[in-house]
Design an enzyme around this catalytic site. Sequence first.
Site, short mmCIF file in Angstrom:
data_model
loop_
_atom_site.label_atom_id
_atom_site.label_comp_id
_atom_site.label_asym_id
_atom_site.label_seq_id
_atom_site.Cartn_x
_atom_site.Cartn_y
_atom_site.Cartn_z
CG ASP A 7 -26.92 -39.33 -14.72
OD1 ASP A 7 -26.07 -40.01 -15.34
OD2 ASP A 7 -27.58 -39.77 -13.77
CD GLU A 68 -22.82 -41.44 -16.64
OE1 GLU A 68 -22.58 -40.99 -15.50
OE2 GLU A 68 -23.56 -42.40 -16.86
CG ASP A 141 -30.94 -40.39 -11.64
OD1 ASP A 141 -30.41 -41.21 -12.40
OD2 ASP A 141 -31.72 -40.70 -10.72
#
Length: 174
Positions: A7, A68, A141
């Site tokens: 992330d 991501e 996160d």
Amino acid sequence: MRVLGVDPGLTRCGLGVVEGSPGRPLNLVAVDVVRTPADAELGHRLLAIETALEEWVAAYRPDTVAVERVFSQHNVRTVMGTAQASGVATLVAARRGIPVVTHTPSEVKAAVSGSGQADKAQVAFMVTRLLRLDARPKPADASDALALAICQVWRGSAQNRLQAAVAAAGRGRR
């Protein structure tokens, strides 16, 4: 299949390694967040993320890295930092010949919770259940990195089977 989920972010970069295959229980291998000070020089922040990613790739030997996908936001500074951290993750994986895939936030939410509109609390709840954890991974996160890895374990395996079937069908026509 072992997947390192990333992330990306400059201040907090979530890292999570999950092992599993579709239809079988998933296993948490590791989870953490790389933090860099907002007032540090950009190069030093990216180097800290790169160093941590190199250590994780060496220690956990993922089959795939799931990052991501950067999407447009109103805050250009946030998008730039996310894109830079994403680039570092992609570079580290490429350096070792590890495939990199990207997933949009809505793809990850849908894979993990069943709804592309799920909020962070719902995703964290499902990550906790799917990995049979005693508590939700914190901060968000860390949970998001694990959700990315879970998404890739499930979707990547299906994509690999589809590609193999298409390739086999193509060989049969020759």
